[in-house]
Motif scaffolding. Structure first.
Motif, PDB file in Angstrom:
ATOM      1  N   HIS A   1       0.384   2.550  12.066  1.00 35.54           N
ATOM      2  CA  HIS A   1      -0.555   3.235  12.944  1.00 35.54           C
ATOM      3  C   HIS A   1      -1.070   2.354  14.079  1.00 35.54           C
ATOM      4  CE1 HIS A   1      -0.576   6.176   9.698  1.00 35.54           C
ATOM      5  NE2 HIS A   1      -1.230   7.004  10.486  1.00 35.54           N
TER       6      HIS A   1
ATOM      7  N   ARG B   1       3.441   9.262  10.801  1.00 37.26           N
ATOM      8  CA  ARG B   1       3.237   8.472  12.015  1.00 37.26           C
ATOM      9  C   ARG B   1       4.569   7.963  12.569  1.00 37.26           C
ATOM     10  NH1 ARG B   1      -1.192   7.937  15.499  1.00 37.26           N
ATOM     11  NH2 ARG B   1      -1.190   5.864  16.468  1.00 37.26           N
TER      12      ARG B   1
ATOM     13  N   ALA C   1       1.001   9.400   5.194  1.00 32.63           N
ATOM     14  CA  ALA C   1       0.452   9.108   6.521  1.00 32.63           C
ATOM     15  C   ALA C   1       1.385   8.193   7.310  1.00 32.63           C
ATOM     16  CB  ALA C   1      -0.929   8.461   6.374  1.00 32.63           C
TER      17      ALA C   1
ATOM     18  N   PHE D   1      -8.007   7.511  10.649  1.00 31.45           N
ATOM     19  CA  PHE D   1      -7.063   7.970   9.630  1.00 31.45           C
ATOM     20  C   PHE D   1      -7.482   7.588   8.214  1.00 31.45           C
ATOM     21  CE2 PHE D   1      -4.694   7.967  13.556  1.00 31.45           C
ATOM     22  CZ  PHE D   1      -3.908   9.108  13.470  1.00 31.45           C
TER      23      PHE D   1
END
Length: 421
Positions: A367, A291, A287, A376
């Motif tokens: 993030h 990003r 993740a 998320f």
């Protein structure tokens, strides 16, 4: 050393990975919507549907190692599952850890896994017929009641719940908390640890007993949020045991055997958490990387900022080293038994959550504001992993064990060294 996976190890890891990719991951939004709507403390339909598919595919009860059979009573009851080794299961559990609810689909969720192993190893045939069989089939769920709010339960000799013999029964009185799973409407059984003999040697005072959740005197007083998350429909409760009366036959193995049972239960449980945590860390790193390559700040991609190179590199190094330690511990458990792997289990129990929390924190940072929302899933993952620095023994207890083993190597040498001066 040969680090190549065997054919069987690869086979089950890849089957679990593919099932998660094709069956579970695409239904994450549906799962989240079902949990959020209506009664939060209700069975989640999508999980039940996927459980049936996993069972039909032979991906069911994967956690029980082959040598966990009956050491104390007759072995006439067959465990319904593949019975992977700890090493084989480690590879599968890492895949399950990438999605928080995936383990339940394969009937591999805590605390049911540990409770099933306790029942299989230490339960009577009646215990197994009544409780283990429906747990194996995923029809009911269970809880493990050890921690108490009024004592430092990191030292289980402090536990004050009383289990007192009264004729053909035992009467149980006490208060437990962080009783994971009691919020689930399918939770029908609790394994309770308490004191049967105040006068016995310190580690022979405690026992374990089976308590049906519908027994008079069992009262769930509240569900405890974890950093604001209630973890419905599973939940962690504070439970009052108010003179709860159960048959004497519900006592496991005998009076004073609680620590013996706990060690048989917690060794595998500790490493199961760590296996899944590797998967959490991998998902967080993915993740974070996605990003970073998709966002621009100050005229260039965030991924091109050198500070993020350092964080990404550290994350990959930490995951790889933690995985190797986890697999080493699992392999030692298979080859030499849980007791021989005590050092490795303690080390990965400290290292796994600490490593994953650091990576999750960096992923949240990558993030920005979205990281602390639930868009998320990073905030919830951080809250879940943070609890593992307490679960199955806090870091301090495991660090003490590690240090004692290390210092013991030099104790004899220190006593033999001639004094100076």
């Amino acid at each position: 050393m040969d680090f190549r996976l065997s054919e069987r190890e690869t086979h089950y890891r890849d089957r679990v990975r593919d099932f998660i990719r094709t069956e579970i991951a695409p239904r994450t939004a549906e799962h989240d919507a079902q949990v959020a709507e209506g009664d939060r403390w209700a069975v989640v339909p999508v999980i039940e549907e996927l459980k049936a598919r996993a069972k039909a595919a032979g991906l069911w009860n994967l956690f029980m190692p082959p040598h966990s059979g009956q050491a104390h009573v007759d072995d006439s009851f067959a465990f319904d599952g593949v019975q992977l080794t700890n090493l084989e299961y480690a590879l599968c559990a890492e895949e399950m850890g990438r999605i928080g609810w995936a383990s339940e689909v394969f009937n591999c969720s805590a605390p049911d896994t540990g409770n099933m192993e306790v029942l299989h190893r230490y339960g009577t045939r009646d215990h197994k017929d009544r409780w283990l069989k429906p747990l194996m089939e995923g029809e009911i769920r269970s809880a493990f009641l050890m921690t108490e709010p009024d004592v430092a339960s990191s030292d289980a000799t402090n536990i004050r719940t009383r289990i007192e013999r009264d004729g053909d029964d035992y009467v149980i009185s006490g208060r437990k908390w962080w009783s994971s799973g009691v919020g689930d409407p399918r939770c029908k059984l609790a394994i309770v640890m308490g004191r049967t003999d105040e006068t016995a040697e310190k580690h022979r005072q405690q026992s374990m007993i089976l308590v049906p959740m519908d027994t008079p005197g069992v009262r769930i007083e509240r569900i405890l949020p974890v950093y604001g998350y209630d973890h419905a429909p599973h939940g962690h409760g504070e439970v009052l045991l108010d003179r709860v009366r159960v048959p004497a036959a519900n006592l496991l193995l005998g009076e004073g055997r609680g620590f013996e049972i706990a060690q048989g239960r917690l060794g595998p449980g500790r490493i199961h958490h760590c296996m899944r945590t590797i998967g959490v860390a991998e998902a967080a790193l993915e993740a974070m990387a996605r990003r970073l390559v998709s966002r621009v700040a100050f005229g260039k991609r965030i991924a091109d900022q050198s500070i993020w190179h350092e964080r990404i590199a550290r994350a990959r190094i930490d995951i790889e080293s933690s995985r190797l330690l986890c697999l080493k511990a699992a392999d030692m458990m298979d080859r030499a038994g849980n007791k021989s792997a005590a050092l490795e289990i303690a080390m990965i129990k400290v290292q796994g959550p600490t490593m994953a929390l650091r990576i999750l924190d960096d992923a949240v940072q990558a993030h920005g504001g979205a990281g602390v929302s639930e868009d998320f899933g990073l905030a919830a993952a951080w809250a879940n992993v943070r609890t593992l620095r307490f679960a199955d023994g806090p870091d301090e207890v495991h660090n003490r064990a590690i240090a004692r083993i290390e210092l013991a190597k030099y104790e004899d040498a220190a006593t033999q060294r001639p004094a100076r001066g």
